[in-house]
Enzyme design. Structure first.
Site, PDB file in Angstrom:
ATOM      1  N   PHE A 160      29.010 -27.958 -93.406  1.00  0.00           N
ATOM      2  CA  PHE A 160      30.406 -27.102 -93.413  1.00  0.00           C
ATOM      3  C   PHE A 160      31.316 -27.321 -92.012  1.00  0.00           C
ATOM      4  CE2 PHE A 160      26.372 -26.314 -90.467  1.00  0.00           C
ATOM      5  CZ  PHE A 160      27.343 -26.000 -89.723  1.00  0.00           C
TER       6      PHE A 160
ATOM      7  N   HIS B 299      31.627 -15.953 -82.500  1.00  0.00           N
ATOM      8  CA  HIS B 299      30.703 -16.895 -81.590  1.00  0.00           C
ATOM      9  C   HIS B 299      29.987 -17.204 -80.112  1.00  0.00           C
ATOM     10  CE1 HIS B 299      29.362 -20.756 -79.798  1.00  0.00           C
ATOM     11  NE2 HIS B 299      30.330 -20.755 -79.099  1.00  0.00           N
TER      12      HIS B 299
ATOM     13  N   GLU C 195      31.287 -23.821 -72.622  1.00  0.00           N
ATOM     14  CA  GLU C 195      32.034 -23.094 -73.083  1.00  0.00           C
ATOM     15  C   GLU C 195      33.652 -22.624 -72.879  1.00  0.00           C
ATOM     16  OE1 GLU C 195      30.108 -21.253 -76.411  1.00  0.00           O
ATOM     17  OE2 GLU C 195      29.693 -23.759 -77.159  1.00  0.00           O
TER      18      GLU C 195
ATOM     19  N   ARG D  85      23.655 -13.427 -78.494  1.00  0.00           N
ATOM     20  CA  ARG D  85      23.169 -13.714 -79.036  1.00  0.00           C
ATOM     21  C   ARG D  85      22.142 -13.003 -79.958  1.00  0.00           C
ATOM     22  NH1 ARG D  85      24.351 -18.563 -80.865  1.00  0.00           N
ATOM     23  NH2 ARG D  85      22.656 -18.487 -81.762  1.00  0.00           N
TER      24      ARG D  85
ATOM     25  N   TYR E 173      32.737 -27.383 -81.534  1.00  0.00           N
ATOM     26  CA  TYR E 173      32.020 -27.708 -82.525  1.00  0.00           C
ATOM     27  C   TYR E 173      31.521 -28.581 -82.819  1.00  0.00           C
ATOM     28  CZ  TYR E 173      32.129 -22.432 -83.729  1.00  0.00           C
ATOM     29  OH  TYR E 173      32.141 -21.572 -83.812  1.00  0.00           O
TER      30      TYR E 173
ATOM     31  N   LYS F  44      36.054 -14.350 -84.159  1.00  0.00           N
ATOM     32  CA  LYS F  44      36.885 -15.310 -85.206  1.00  0.00           C
ATOM     33  C   LYS F  44      37.504 -14.657 -86.029  1.00  0.00           C
ATOM     34  CE  LYS F  44      32.207 -17.681 -85.231  1.00  0.00           C
ATOM     35  NZ  LYS F  44      31.577 -18.439 -86.023  1.00  0.00           N
TER      36      LYS F  44
ATOM     37  N   ARG G  48      26.910  -9.052 -86.866  1.00  0.00           N
ATOM     38  CA  ARG G  48      27.073 -10.301 -88.315  1.00  0.00           C
ATOM     39  C   ARG G  48      26.256  -8.717 -89.216  1.00  0.00           C
ATOM     40  NH1 ARG G  48      25.303 -15.825 -85.803  1.00  0.00           N
ATOM     41  NH2 ARG G  48      27.472 -16.619 -84.938  1.00  0.00           N
TER      42      ARG G  48
ATOM     43  N   ASN H 177      31.608 -15.375 -90.231  1.00  0.00           N
ATOM     44  CA  ASN H 177      30.531 -14.395 -89.775  1.00  0.00           C
ATOM     45  C   ASN H 177      30.801 -13.606 -88.277  1.00  0.00           C
ATOM     46  OD1 ASN H 177      30.508 -16.774 -88.389  1.00  0.00           O
ATOM     47  ND2 ASN H 177      28.419 -17.234 -88.264  1.00  0.00           N
TER      48      ASN H 177
HETATM   49  P1  IDP Z   1      25.495 -19.549 -84.824  1.00  0.00           P
HETATM   50  O1  IDP Z   1      26.777 -19.537 -84.428  1.00  0.00           O
HETATM   51  O2  IDP Z   1      25.272 -18.030 -85.287  1.00  0.00           O
HETATM   52  O3  IDP Z   1      25.235 -20.122 -83.536  1.00  0.00           O
HETATM   53  P2  IDP Z   1      25.193 -22.578 -85.991  1.00  0.00           P
HETATM   54  O4  IDP Z   1      23.972 -23.055 -87.001  1.00  0.00           O
HETATM   55  O5  IDP Z   1      25.700 -22.861 -84.710  1.00  0.00           O
HETATM   56  O6  IDP Z   1      25.073 -20.807 -85.229  1.00  0.00           O
HETATM   57  O7  IDP Z   1      26.981 -22.531 -86.728  1.00  0.00           O
HETATM   58  C1  IDP Z   1      27.884 -22.421 -86.350  1.00  0.00           C
HETATM   59  C2  IDP Z   1      28.330 -21.535 -87.287  1.00  0.00           C
HETATM   60  O8  IDP Z   1      29.088 -22.490 -88.157  1.00  0.00           O
HETATM   61  C3  IDP Z   1      28.543 -20.243 -87.673  1.00  0.00           C
HETATM   62  O9  IDP Z   1      28.553 -19.493 -87.148  1.00  0.00           O
HETATM   63  C4  IDP Z   1      29.146 -20.554 -89.924  1.00  0.00           C
HETATM   64  O10 IDP Z   1      30.263 -20.080 -89.016  1.00  0.00           O
HETATM   65  C5  IDP Z   1      29.426 -21.612 -89.470  1.00  0.00           C
HETATM   66  N1  IDP Z   1      28.299 -21.905 -90.088  1.00  0.00           N
HETATM   67  C6  IDP Z   1      26.834 -22.440 -89.808  1.00  0.00           C
HETATM   68  N2  IDP Z   1      25.800 -22.993 -91.222  1.00  0.00           N
HETATM   69  C7  IDP Z   1      26.655 -23.253 -91.965  1.00  0.00           C
HETATM   70  C8  IDP Z   1      26.722 -22.991 -93.630  1.00  0.00           C
HETATM   71  O11 IDP Z   1      25.297 -22.990 -94.163  1.00  0.00           O
HETATM   72  N3  IDP Z   1      27.900 -22.659 -94.144  1.00  0.00           N
HETATM   73  C9  IDP Z   1      28.972 -22.437 -93.926  1.00  0.00           C
HETATM   74  N4  IDP Z   1      28.774 -22.248 -93.182  1.00  0.00           N
HETATM   75  C10 IDP Z   1      28.049 -22.566 -91.637  1.00  0.00           C
HETATM   76 MG    MG Z   2      25.750 -22.534 -82.324  1.00  0.00          MG
END
Ligand code: IDP
Ligand code: MG
Length: 158
Positions: free
Chosen positions: A59, A117, A128, A87, A51, A11, A104, A114
């Protein structure tokens, strides 16, 4: 377990902070194979498609804004069970909660910035990879050290 190819995105924060090499090194050292790589600035329409499952969440706007704000490095990474392996190497979604030893967990503290992805299922990976790579950009290539990464004596990689 099947040979899988997964979509990884380093990212904007990973690129800006100069962490691309450190992160790619982890995947290479694990024995996973890099089969595609390109730098790009994600257009808004692509970020929204990628997304789409998160549309409507609090968010979401911040997430697509972040992902389109600066270049990313998109990778196709292959290996037996590569989706789950990547993962687990990434760690939990929030940098503040991710275990030490994960990408992370080791490189960030933020919950929204974070770093990385990774596709979370074979269906997501296929979708994807199709979104981010054109035909011919994910390569099938033979690694010289494949026979030391996997036990190939039985025919299938073990
Ligand atoms: P993942 O990337 O671990 O699969 P997901 O729940 O699919 O997590 O969320 C996608 C992305 O959205 C996350 O990687 C993060 O960048 C962002 N994100 C998810 N939840 C939050 C939140 O509660 N606050 C801010 N950003 C969030
Ligand atoms: Mg995800």
């Amino acid at each position: 377990m099947a040979m899988e190819t997964t979509l990884i995105i380093l990212k904007p924060d990973a690129v800006q902070r100069g962490l691309m090499g450190a992160i790619i090194s982890r995947f290479e050292a694990k024995g996973l194979q890099i089969c595609g790589a390109k730098m790009m600035q994600i257009p808004m329409s692509l970020a929204e498609q990628h997304y789409s499952d998160h549309k409507g969440k609090p968010f979401y706007d911040g997430l697509v804004g972040f992902m389109t704000s600066s270049p990313v490095l998109v990778l196709a990474i292959r290996g037996v069970g590569a989706i789950a392996i990547c993962r687990s190497m990434m760690g939990a979604t929030f940098g503040s909660k991710a275990d030490a030893g994960t990408i992370r967990g080791d490189f960030g503290v933020s919950n929204s910035f974070n770093l990385i992805h990774g596709s979370d299922s074979p269906e997501a990976a296929e979708k994807e990879l199709g979104l981010f790579f054109n035909d011919g950009e994910v390569l099938d290539w033979s690694r010289a050290n494949e026979c030391w990464v996997y036990d190939l004596s039985g025919g299938d990689p073990e």
